[in-house]
Design an enzyme around this catalytic site. Sequence first.
Site, short mmCIF file in Angstrom:
data_model
loop_
_atom_site.label_atom_id
_atom_site.label_comp_id
_atom_site.label_asym_id
_atom_site.label_seq_id
_atom_site.Cartn_x
_atom_site.Cartn_y
_atom_site.Cartn_z
N ASP A 15 -15.71 108.96 107.33
CA ASP A 15 -15.27 110.06 106.48
C ASP A 15 -13.83 110.35 106.91
O ASP A 15 -13.60 110.98 107.94
CB ASP A 15 -16.15 111.29 106.70
CG ASP A 15 -15.67 112.51 105.92
OD1 ASP A 15 -15.03 112.33 104.87
OD2 ASP A 15 -15.92 113.64 106.39
N GLU A 75 -15.69 106.90 102.65
CA GLU A 75 -15.71 107.89 101.58
C GLU A 75 -14.38 107.88 100.85
O GLU A 75 -13.31 107.84 101.47
CB GLU A 75 -15.98 109.29 102.15
CG GLU A 75 -16.09 110.34 101.08
CD GLU A 75 -16.55 111.70 101.61
OE1 GLU A 75 -15.96 112.71 101.18
OE2 GLU A 75 -17.47 111.73 102.44
N ASP A 148 -18.16 116.64 110.25
CA ASP A 148 -17.49 115.40 109.85
C ASP A 148 -18.21 114.19 110.44
O ASP A 148 -18.21 113.11 109.85
CB ASP A 148 -16.03 115.41 110.33
CG ASP A 148 -15.26 116.60 109.79
OD1 ASP A 148 -14.63 116.47 108.74
OD2 ASP A 148 -15.31 117.67 110.42
#
Length: 196
Positions: A15, A75, A148
């Site tokens: 991410d 992502e 995260d």
Amino acid sequence: MQQPDKKERIILGIDPGTAVMGYGLVKEVGSKLELISLGVVKMANLDDHNLKLQRIFEKTVALIDNYKPDCLAIEAPFYGKNIQVMLKLGRAQGVAIAAALSRSLVICEYAPRKIKQSITGNGNATKEQVAAMLKTLLKFEESPEFLDATDGLAVAVCHSFQRITTGRGNKISYSGWEAFVKDNTQRVASPLKIKK
């Protein structure tokens, strides 16, 4: 002793972010999924954007060299109200992809909504709901300091869930539409030829 017909692969999920980059690694053994590691790379102490990008690159290469994943799932930056934030996220993603390319990894990109949908069944799920579902799926108790970390793990799990079932219970993973078509010519309709 591992059975020879069980395929294994390790998936690194990232991410991307310029303040905190989350990551997670999972190992597929047949149809089972195991947690290897998850964590964050913090960059809030760095003032210069280029130094943040350098740290993302170096940490991604270090993760790849340490865990030897078979692929990177990352992502995609989402469109928000602030175009500058989106540009910075795009750069962070690009640097992580460049790190994976430097190690010849296969790369797959997923939209945030797709990731949430595949983990929780709800494309609008909160970070907390995603984290809770991952704890159940991968059977771990500890809560990471930053969500995260579970976001990075969610990308890896999402990629694992994209395997295609052949109808005989076997799951095959394809790197893209072209690879699927090549292996399934009998399942794909040929284009119509129009007579003039």
